[in-house]
Design a protein around this motif. Structure first.
Motif, PDB file in Angstrom:
ATOM      1  N   LEU A 117      49.919   1.765 -56.916  1.00  0.00           N
ATOM      2  CA  LEU A 117      49.892   0.522 -56.146  1.00  0.00           C
ATOM      3  C   LEU A 117      48.487   0.301 -55.627  1.00  0.00           C
ATOM      4  O   LEU A 117      47.826   1.238 -55.159  1.00  0.00           O
ATOM      5  CB  LEU A 117      50.875   0.597 -54.983  1.00  0.00           C
ATOM      6  N   ILE A 118      48.011  -0.931 -55.722  1.00  0.00           N
ATOM      7  CA  ILE A 118      46.653  -1.237 -55.273  1.00  0.00           C
ATOM      8  C   ILE A 118      46.618  -2.556 -54.500  1.00  0.00           C
ATOM      9  O   ILE A 118      47.488  -3.412 -54.668  1.00  0.00           O
ATOM     10  CB  ILE A 118      45.656  -1.327 -56.445  1.00  0.00           C
ATOM     11  N   LYS A 119      45.598  -2.688 -53.682  1.00  0.00           N
ATOM     12  CA  LYS A 119      45.250  -3.945 -53.031  1.00  0.00           C
ATOM     13  C   LYS A 119      43.737  -3.956 -52.869  1.00  0.00           C
ATOM     14  O   LYS A 119      43.057  -2.979 -53.197  1.00  0.00           O
ATOM     15  CB  LYS A 119      45.931  -4.090 -51.668  1.00  0.00           C
ATOM     16  N   VAL A 120      43.230  -5.061 -52.368  1.00  0.00           N
ATOM     17  CA  VAL A 120      41.815  -5.126 -52.038  1.00  0.00           C
ATOM     18  C   VAL A 120      41.703  -5.541 -50.577  1.00  0.00           C
ATOM     19  O   VAL A 120      42.332  -6.505 -50.137  1.00  0.00           O
ATOM     20  CB  VAL A 120      41.046  -6.095 -52.961  1.00  0.00           C
ATOM     21  N   GLN A 121      40.946  -4.747 -49.818  1.00  0.00           N
ATOM     22  CA  GLN A 121      40.707  -5.117 -48.421  1.00  0.00           C
ATOM     23  C   GLN A 121      39.498  -6.053 -48.384  1.00  0.00           C
ATOM     24  O   GLN A 121      38.428  -5.727 -48.904  1.00  0.00           O
ATOM     25  CB  GLN A 121      40.429  -3.889 -47.556  1.00  0.00           C
ATOM     26  N   VAL A 122      39.691  -7.231 -47.800  1.00  0.00           N
ATOM     27  CA  VAL A 122      38.634  -8.239 -47.750  1.00  0.00           C
ATOM     28  C   VAL A 122      38.245  -8.496 -46.296  1.00  0.00           C
ATOM     29  O   VAL A 122      39.093  -8.831 -45.464  1.00  0.00           O
ATOM     30  CB  VAL A 122      39.094  -9.569 -48.397  1.00  0.00           C
ATOM     31  N   LYS A 123      36.969  -8.332 -46.032  1.00  0.00           N
ATOM     32  CA  LYS A 123      36.438  -8.695 -44.723  1.00  0.00           C
ATOM     33  C   LYS A 123      35.758 -10.042 -44.851  1.00  0.00           C
ATOM     34  O   LYS A 123      34.842 -10.212 -45.659  1.00  0.00           O
ATOM     35  CB  LYS A 123      35.430  -7.647 -44.231  1.00  0.00           C
ATOM     36  N   GLY A 124      36.229 -11.014 -44.077  1.00  0.00           N
ATOM     37  CA  GLY A 124      35.659 -12.357 -44.148  1.00  0.00           C
ATOM     38  C   GLY A 124      35.676 -13.022 -42.798  1.00  0.00           C
ATOM     39  O   GLY A 124      35.916 -12.362 -41.771  1.00  0.00           O
ATOM     40  N   ASP A 125      35.482 -14.327 -42.805  1.00  0.00           N
ATOM     41  CA  ASP A 125      35.431 -15.062 -41.541  1.00  0.00           C
ATOM     42  C   ASP A 125      36.768 -15.072 -40.812  1.00  0.00           C
ATOM     43  O   ASP A 125      36.816 -15.353 -39.611  1.00  0.00           O
ATOM     44  CB  ASP A 125      34.981 -16.505 -41.802  1.00  0.00           C
ATOM     45  N   ASN A 126      37.841 -14.804 -41.535  1.00  0.00           N
ATOM     46  CA  ASN A 126      39.170 -14.785 -40.901  1.00  0.00           C
ATOM     47  C   ASN A 126      39.630 -13.369 -40.561  1.00  0.00           C
ATOM     48  O   ASN A 126      40.820 -13.129 -40.374  1.00  0.00           O
ATOM     49  CB  ASN A 126      40.203 -15.476 -41.793  1.00  0.00           C
ATOM     50  N   GLY A 127      38.697 -12.438 -40.539  1.00  0.00           N
ATOM     51  CA  GLY A 127      39.039 -11.069 -40.196  1.00  0.00           C
ATOM     52  C   GLY A 127      39.094 -10.173 -41.418  1.00  0.00           C
ATOM     53  O   GLY A 127      38.565 -10.509 -42.481  1.00  0.00           O
ATOM     54  N   THR A 128      39.723  -9.020 -41.267  1.00  0.00           N
ATOM     55  CA  THR A 128      39.849  -8.047 -42.361  1.00  0.00           C
ATOM     56  C   THR A 128      41.317  -7.946 -42.753  1.00  0.00           C
ATOM     57  O   THR A 128      42.163  -7.573 -41.930  1.00  0.00           O
ATOM     58  CB  THR A 128      39.321  -6.672 -41.934  1.00  0.00           C
ATOM     59  N   LEU A 129      41.605  -8.295 -44.012  1.00  0.00           N
ATOM     60  CA  LEU A 129      42.991  -8.356 -44.481  1.00  0.00           C
ATOM     61  C   LEU A 129      43.148  -7.632 -45.811  1.00  0.00           C
ATOM     62  O   LEU A 129      42.219  -7.597 -46.625  1.00  0.00           O
ATOM     63  CB  LEU A 129      43.433  -9.824 -44.653  1.00  0.00           C
TER      64      LEU A 129
END
Length: 683
Positions: A117-129
Motif C-alpha cells: 500500500l502506498i500514498k504520497v505525502q504532499v506539503k502545500g499551501d493547504n497543509g500536509t496531507l
C-alpha cells in the motif's frame, strides 16, 4: 470558387441556418488544428502525447529492476513517498522536483514489494496531507476505515484471445445493453467482474445485443454515485474485483462478439481530498479551475481546466489507457452538455443557435473533446464514441475538419423524458401521433443518434421505470400467468410498443438498461444510510424473467424478437423513415424504414378489420412480427401466417388491432427452377 467559399466549413454548407456562425465553426477547426500541432511539437504525435500513463505514477521497470514514481505537482513544497514498505515513514523517501513541476523518486525493485500500500505525502499551501498518486492504476479500500490507498501494482501478463475481434459491425449499428457490474447479480450484494462475465454476458448475447456499455468502471469512493464521482481515473474499481478480472470480462465479451464501451467521466471529478485530485499540490489551480469556475454546485464536484496541457495529457492518457490496457472498444462520454458550456446547461433552454455558439461556450472544452475523439479513432478506427448531450449542439457528431466535434453518436436524451411525460400526464386517448412521430424523428441530418426509451436515469429512486409507470403496484400481485388484470394487459402491450417504436424510429442505434427489457419491477437505490445500507434495490432479479409461470418473460421474449428482427434487416442503418399513414381517429401510425413496414395502433380500444393503407411497392407481404402474439403476452388476434396482397390501388388490407405493432416485409419472388427456365427457353 471565391476565397470566402473555400473557407465555408462543410457543416455550414450542409445547413444554411448555421451561416451566421461560420466564424465560430471555423474557430473550432482552427483551435483543434493549432492544439494538435502544439501537442505534436511536444510529443511527435497525439498518441505519443497520450502515453503519459506509462511514465507517470508508480512504474516498475523489471529489466532495470527499479521503481520510479513521478507526480505533477507544480505548487507543492515537498513530496514524500510513503507506505507499508517504509512503515509509513513521512521523511525517509523525499521526491525531487524538476523544472516542469514533476516530482520524482527512483528506488530499487526490492525496496517495494508488489501489492504494498502506498500514498504520497504532499506539503502545500493547504497543509500536509496524505494523498493517492494521480496516475495510480490500482487502489484498495480498508474494510474497517473504508479509506483508500494506492497499491504498488505492475500488471501481470494477460492472455488476450481477442486479436481478431472487430467492432466495425457494432459501430455501424450499436444495439447497446447498458449494465452495472455491482448490481448485475441477483443476490443482495456487490456483484463482481467475473460474475458479470460468466452469468450476465451470455444473457446479453442471447437477447441479441451487440454492444455492452458499462457504468462505474473507474474507481469512485461512493458506491451510490453510480460511478460519476471518479477519484482514480486509471484504476478499475476494486469493489468489483481485480484488474485481471475486468480483463477477463472484456476478453470473454469479445469471444461472444460483443463490443465493450465504458462510461468515461471527464466532465467532472470527485471533490474528496483523501481519494481524488482536488488540491493535490496544495492549490486550487492544478487540475481544476480556481474559484467558482472549478466547482459544479449542482453535482458537488470539481471541473477540469481543459486549457492546460498537463490536464489535457492526463485526460487523453486516460482515453488511451483503457483502450490499450483493457481493450475497450470505445466510450460513452458523460455530462458532455455540462462540459461544453460554462453554465453547464443548468436551467437553460436551447431555443436559439446563439446558445450553441455565443452563450458561455467553453472553447477549451470543445477542443479537448475534438482531441479525445481524434485520439480514439487514431488508436482504433472502429472504436465507438457516444456523447451524452441534451443541448443538441450542431456538429457534435460530425467530422472535426467539417466543423464538428468528432463523436460517432449522440444519446437522444429527449426521448425517455418524452415517454415519462406521456405516461405521467396523458391518458391513452390523448396520445398525439404527430407528436410521437416528431419526437422520434427530430434529430440533425448527417448526425447519428442512439435512441432509448429508458436508461438507468429513469430507474433511480425517486422515479419509476417505464414498466412501473405503466403497471405500478399491480406488478407485485398480477404478473402470474394465472392472474388476469387489465392494468397488466395494458402495461405489457404498451411496454412492447414503446420499445419497438423507439428502436425503429428514434435513431441509428438503440440502448436498453439491464433488466428493463423484461420490465424489472423495482427502482434502483444503492445502499445508504436512508435505507439502512440495503442492497435490496441494487440488484437485478433475473429469476423473474426466467420463470415460465410469470409474465415477465413475455417482455423479454418480445425484446429478443424485436432486436433480432431489426438487426437482421439492418433497419437502424437505413435512411430515415417515411410516413405511409397517419390516422388521428384510430391513433395509428404506419411507416417504412429500410425494407420493413411498421404499423402501430396506439388506440386503447379501436381494433379495425380490413384496415387499408398504401405501400410503396406492389406485391405480396408477410407479417414477420406481431406484438399481439400470445408468445409475447398478447391475444393472438393477428394471423401471422397469412400472405397479404396489394390491391389495384397498391394498398394492403390488414387487421389493425388496438395497442399493437405489426411489422411487415415484402416477400421475394421465387426464382423459376432450372427445368422451368429451360422449358421457357425452348418455347
Amino acid at each position: 470558387m471565391s476565397k470566402t467559399a473555400l473557407k465555408l466549413p462543410q457543416l455550414v454548407q450542409d445547413d444554411q441556418w448555421l451561416a451566421p456562425y461560420t466564424d465560430e465553426i471555423n474557430r473550432r477547426i482552427e483551435s483543434f488544428i493549432s492544439a494538435k500541432k502544439e501537442i505534436e511539437s511536444l510529443a511527435d504525435s497525439l498518441t505519443a502525447f497520450a502515453g503519459a500513463y506509462k511514465e507517470m505514477g508508480l512504474q516498475l521497470d523489471k529489466k532495470k529492476k527499479r521503481w520510479t514514481y513521478r507526480e505533477w505537482a507544480p505548487k507543492a513544497q515537498e513530496l514524500h513517498l510513503i507506505g507499508d514498505f517504509n512503515q509509513w515513514d513521512r521523511n525517509s523517501h523525499p521526491l525531487t522536483k524538476g523544472t516542469d513541476g514533476i516530482w520524482e523518486i527512483s528506488l530499487p525493485q526490492e525496496a517495494i514489494q508488489e501489492g504494498s500500500l502506498i500514498k504520497v505525502q504532499v506539503k502545500g499551501d493547504n497543509g500536509t496531507l496524505d494523498r493517492i498518486p494521480a496516475y495510480i492504476n490500482l487502489v484498495q479500500q480498508d474494510p474497517e476505515t473504508h479509506g483508500y490507498s494506492g497499491v504498488a501494482y505492475k500488471a501481470p501478463s494477460f492472455r488476450w484471445t481477442d486479436k481478431k475481434f472487430s467492432s466495425a459491425a457494432q459501430k455501424a449499428s450499436p444495439i447497446i445493453y447498458e449494465g452495472h457490474i455491482g448490481m448485475g447479480c441477483e443476490e443482495a450484494k456487490v456483484g463482481t467482474y467475473r460474475e458479470f462475465a460468466d452469468d450476465v454476458l451470455p444473457r446479453i448475447k442471447k437477447l441479441g445485443y451487440n454492444t455492452i456499455q458499462l457504468m462505474a468502471i473507474a474507481e469512485h469512493p461512493y458506491y451510490g454515485s453510480f460511478g460519476y464521482h471518479v477519484s482514480n481515473f486509471f484504476a478499475p474499481s476494486c469493489r468489483f474485483g481485480t484488474p485481471e478480472d475486468f480483463k477477463y470480462l472484456v476478453n470473454k465479451a469479445h469471444k461472444l462478439d460483443l463490443a465493450i464501451i465504458i462510461d468515461l467521466v471527464h466532465s467532472h471529478a470527485v471533490k474528496n481530498l483523501g481519494e481524488g485530485l482536488n488540491k493535490l499540490d496544495g492549490s486550487d489551480d492544478q487540475y481544476f479551475h480556481p474559484g467558482g469556475r472549478g466547482e459544479h454546485s449542482a453535482w458537488d464536484s470539481m471541473l477540469f481546466n481543459y486549457g492546460k496541457k498537463e490536464v489535457q495529457q492526463f485526460l487523453l492518457s486516460n482515453v488511451r489507457y483503457w483502450m490499450e490496457e483493457y481493450h475497450v472498444d470505445g466510450y460513452r462520454f458523460d455530462g458532455v452538455t455540462s462540459l461544453m458550456y460554462l453554465h453547464h446547461g443548468d436551467n437553460i433552454s436551447f431555443d436559439h443557435y446563439d446558445k450553441y455558439f455565443l452563450d458561455q461556450v467553453d472553447w477549451d472544452a470543445l477542443t479537448y473533446l475534438q482531441l479525445a475523439n481524434a485520439l480514439i479513432h487514431e488508436l482504433n478506427p472502429e472504436a465507438i464514441s457516444i456523447a451524452e448531450d441534451m443541448s443538441g449542439m450542431p456538429g457534435l457528431c460530425r467530422p472535426i475538419l467539417d466543423g464538428g466535434l468528432g463523436f460517432d453518436f449522440r444519446l437522444q436524451m429527449g426521448i425517455p423524458d418524452f415517454w415519462i411525460k406521456y405516461l405521467k400526464h396523458k391518458k391513452d386517448e390523448e396520445w398525439n401521433i404527430h407528436e410521437l412521430w416528431s419526437v422520434m424523428t427530430n434529430r440533425r441530418a448527417n448526425e447519428r443518434s442512439i435512441a432509448y426509451a429508458e436508461s438507468h436515469d429513469q430507474a433511480i429512486v425517486g422515479d419509476k421505470t417505464v414498466a412501473f409507470w405503466l403497471m405500478d403496484k399491480e406488478m407485485y400481485w398480477h404478473m402470474s400467468k394465472d392472474s388476469d388484470n387489465l392494468v397488466i394487459d395494458r402495461g405489457i402491450a404498451l411496454h412492447k410498443m414503446i420499445r419497438i417504436f423507439t428502436m425503429a424510429l428514434g435513431g441509428e442505434g438503440y440502448l436498453n438498461f439491464m433488466g428493463n427489457e423484461f420490465g424489472h419491477p423495482e427502482w434502483i437505490d444503492f445502499p445508504r444510510e436512508g435505507n439502512d445500507w440495503s442492497y435490496q434495490h441494487a440488484r437485478r432479479q433475473w429469476s423473474l424473467a426466467d420463470a415460465d409461470f410469470l409474465k415477465y418473460h413475455f417482455l423479454k421474449d418480445f425484446d429478443k424478437a424485436m432486436v433480432k428482427t431489426l438487426s437482421q434487416h439492418h433497419t437502424l442503418q437505413a435512411n430515415g423513415a417515411s410516413q405511409l399513414n397517419m390516422d388521428d381517429t384510430n391513433n395509428t401510425i404506419i411507416f417504412q424504414r429500410g425494407e420493413l413496414i411498421f404499423a402501430f395502433n396506439f388506440h386503447p380500444t379501436n381494433a379495425i378489420p380490413d384496415y387499408k393503407f398504401w405501400v410503396p411497392a406492389e406485391g405480396e407481404y408477410e407479417c414477420i412480427l406481431s406484438s399481439d402474439s400470445a408468445d409475447f403476452g398478447g391475444f393472438d388476434r393477428v394471423d401471422t401466417s397469412m400472405t397479404y396482397h396489394t390491391d389495384e390501388d397498391q394498398k394492403l388490407s390488414i387487421y389493425m388491432t388496438n395497442r399493437t405493432c405489426l411489422v411487415f416485409k415484402k416477400k421475394k419472388k421465387k426464382k423459376a427452377s432450372t427445368k422451368a427456365q429451360k422449358r421457357n427457353t425452348k418455347k
